[in-house]
Design a protein around this motif. Structure first.
Motif, mmCIF file in Angstrom:
data_model
loop_
_atom_site.group_PDB
_atom_site.id
_atom_site.type_symbol
_atom_site.label_atom_id
_atom_site.label_comp_id
_atom_site.label_asym_id
_atom_site.label_seq_id
_atom_site.Cartn_x
_atom_site.Cartn_y
_atom_site.Cartn_z
ATOM 1 N N GLY A 280 0.948 -1.271 0.026
ATOM 2 C CA GLY A 280 -0.047 -0.304 0.045
ATOM 3 C C GLY A 280 0.730 1.294 0.065
ATOM 4 N N GLY A 281 2.027 1.364 -0.321
ATOM 5 C CA GLY A 281 3.003 2.371 -0.239
ATOM 6 C C GLY A 281 2.306 3.457 -1.170
ATOM 7 N N LYS A 282 2.132 3.241 -2.318
ATOM 8 C CA LYS A 282 1.697 4.217 -3.356
ATOM 9 C C LYS A 282 0.067 4.475 -2.989
ATOM 10 N N ARG A 301 -1.972 -9.323 -6.183
ATOM 11 C CA ARG A 301 -1.998 -10.975 -6.147
ATOM 12 C C ARG A 301 -1.858 -11.576 -4.783
ATOM 13 N N SER A 302 -0.963 -10.957 -4.058
ATOM 14 C CA SER A 302 -0.533 -11.558 -2.714
ATOM 15 C C SER A 302 -1.599 -10.880 -1.715
#
Ligand SMILES: C[S@@+](CC[C@H](N)C(=O)[O-])C[C@H]1O[C@@H](n2cnc3c(N)ncnc32)[C@H](O)[C@@H]1O
Length: 456
Positions: A280-282, A301-302
């Motif tokens: 979720g950084g960006k 996907r993860s």
């Protein structure tokens, strides 16, 4: 250009003086890495087991562990020149002790009086076959000048501890001065960078930090980026940090979010998909950019990484972010494809990856990246934009993927990412692309291209 082989040592006060337990935790992390564990996991285990270490010591363990992976090639050359070939070092534990001792000598500028107590017998690093006298010799014997290597590429590969094949690959792309600067930056412990929120409040946040006694400075190559001048990590205790006015984020990552904003426009109120959201950084930056009236649809996907993203979104109270599955791409204005890649731009942060990467893996990344882009392109509406981004510094994962995509998708056009950007942001712009390369843009190396689906 003559590059000295041995570095000037770090200022020891920057690193602190480790206790024997901290040194042991760093050694054990490196031993686990040599036995095949990923560095991040090995470090987390070592820090969990080393209860009672203070903040500064824990930072030493983390840094030392990264440094041992980072400078492996140069440290091994030093060992060889001082009479210790691989053949003589029989155990992984011995190899780690040799590298640690030489790292403390060459990179930290310490003598045997300091290093001895960190590595001497009887010590917790066991089993080992090396006697103290051998380690002492590695510190006290003069370090010979290395034999002049035949080529610039070899010299750079040794000095900055890169695999030869990767150095050659980079040398095929970048002029010598750019290459040396890039490799030097990727061979260094990276500085911590932050993104200020909301956008445009950097001066106010810097002033508030100063009031709390934290010296920070603006990073001109990104509008909301700053970095702290001291390594004490007191910034994490500040009101600014606790009230989420700051997010830890690399400068290039911040610029990728900037690259999602159309020239002269804004993302406010729009719907953006972040389909490789990872942890979720960006996503957080995109959520700030679309504001309370916009929406960010995040997917990955993860599941494990997406669980981390959910947690961060909750911490930052960003109600505009949801996690639909699958992400409905036909309804969005912008899709960020922050694609899985070799991570060659992030080697400073993840130095163990240098030694795992192969030419074959890069080819496979390229195939995945092209497939992902094609899959997205088939779903977006006319007028929608796709921002393709990586943390790779290799054109085969960047320019080549975009060129290949455009050749097969005439319904899309390339837009210039940096159009309308302030002059100080142009250091990260290369033609139509964002190409953030250290040291010109501090932090890791990043790439982004913006594609628009033509109307009709
Ligand atoms: C570069 S990382 C993303 C970093 C993240 N955007 C950030 O800013 O922290 C790439 C991500 O792509 C995800 N991924 C790999 N293949 C994918 C696919 N086919 N579809 C969606 N996500 C994928 C990986 O799980 C990984 O989290």
């Amino acid at each position: 250009m003559e590059i000295p082989l041995w570095p000037s040592p770090h200022d020891p006060s920057r690193l602190g003086r480790p206790s024997r337990r901290a040194a042991t935790a760093a050694l054990e992390t490196h031993i686990a890495v040599l036995k095949g564990d990923p560095l991040k996991a090995a470090l987390a285990n070592a820090l969990r087991d080393a209860e009672g270490l203070g903040g500064q010591e824990r930072r030493f363990v983390a840094m030392a562990s990264r440094e041992l992976s980072r400078h492996m090639r140069l440290l091994d050359l030093a060992a060889r020149l001082l009479g210790h070939s691989h053949a003589k070092i029989v155990m992984t534990e011995d190899q780690a002790l040799v590298r640690y001792t030489l790292w403390r000598r060459i990179f930290c500028g310490e003598g045997w009086t300091r290093i001895g107590p960190e590595v001497r017998l009887p010590g917790p690093v066991r089993p080992r076959t090396l006697h103290d006298a051998v380690l002492e010799g590695l510190v006290t014997k003069p370090l010979p000048e290395a034999p002049a290597s035949e080529s610039v590429v070899e010299r750079l590969a040794t000095r900055y501890s890169f695999p030869g094949w990767l150095t050659q690959r980079l040398a095929d792309v970048y002029p010598e001065a750019t290459l040396a600067g890039l490799m030097a930056s990727l061979d260094e412990e990276p500085a911590l960078h932050f993104r200020v929120r909301p956008a445009g409040t950097r001066d106010a946040v810097l002033a508030a930090l100063a009031e709390e006694g934290v010296v920070a400075e603006a990073v001109p190559s990104s509008p909301d980026a700053l970095r702290v001048a001291d390594a004490s990590h007191r910034i994490f205790e500040t009101k600014m940090m606790k009230s989420r006015r700051l997010q830890v984020q690399d400068v290039g990552s911040q610029l990728i979010v900037q690259a999602c904003i159309p020239a002269g426009g804004s993302l406010e109120g729009l719907t953006v998909a972040d389909i490789c959201a990872g942890a979720g950084g960006k996503t957080l930056g995109l959520a700030d950019a679309v504001g309370a009236k916009g929406r960010v649809l995040a997917g990955d996907r993860s599941k494990r990484r997406l669980a981390d993203a959910r947690e961060r979104v909750r911490e930052f109270s960003l109600k505009q972010v949801t996690f639909p599955h699958p992400v409905p791409l036909d309804a969005v204005d912008v899709v960020l494809v922050d694609a899985p890649c070799s991570g060659t731009g992030s080697l400073a942060r993840e130095p163990d990856q240098k030694w795992k990467l192969t030419a074959k893996a890069i080819k496979e990344f390229q195939t995945t990246q092209s497939a992902l882009l094609a899959e997205v392109a088939a779903q977006v509406k006319p007028g929608a934009r796709i921002v393709y981004a990586t943390c790779s510094v290799l054109p085969e994962e960047n320019d080549r993927v975009v060129e290949g995509f455009l050749a097969k998708h005439p319904g899309f056009a390339l837009e210039s990412v940096g159009e309308g950007w302030a002059p100080e942001l142009q250091v990260g712009v290369d033609g139509p692309y964002l190409r953030a390369l250290p040291p010109r843009v501090p932090g890791g190396g990043f790439f982004a291209a913006r594609l628009v689906r033509k109307p009709g």
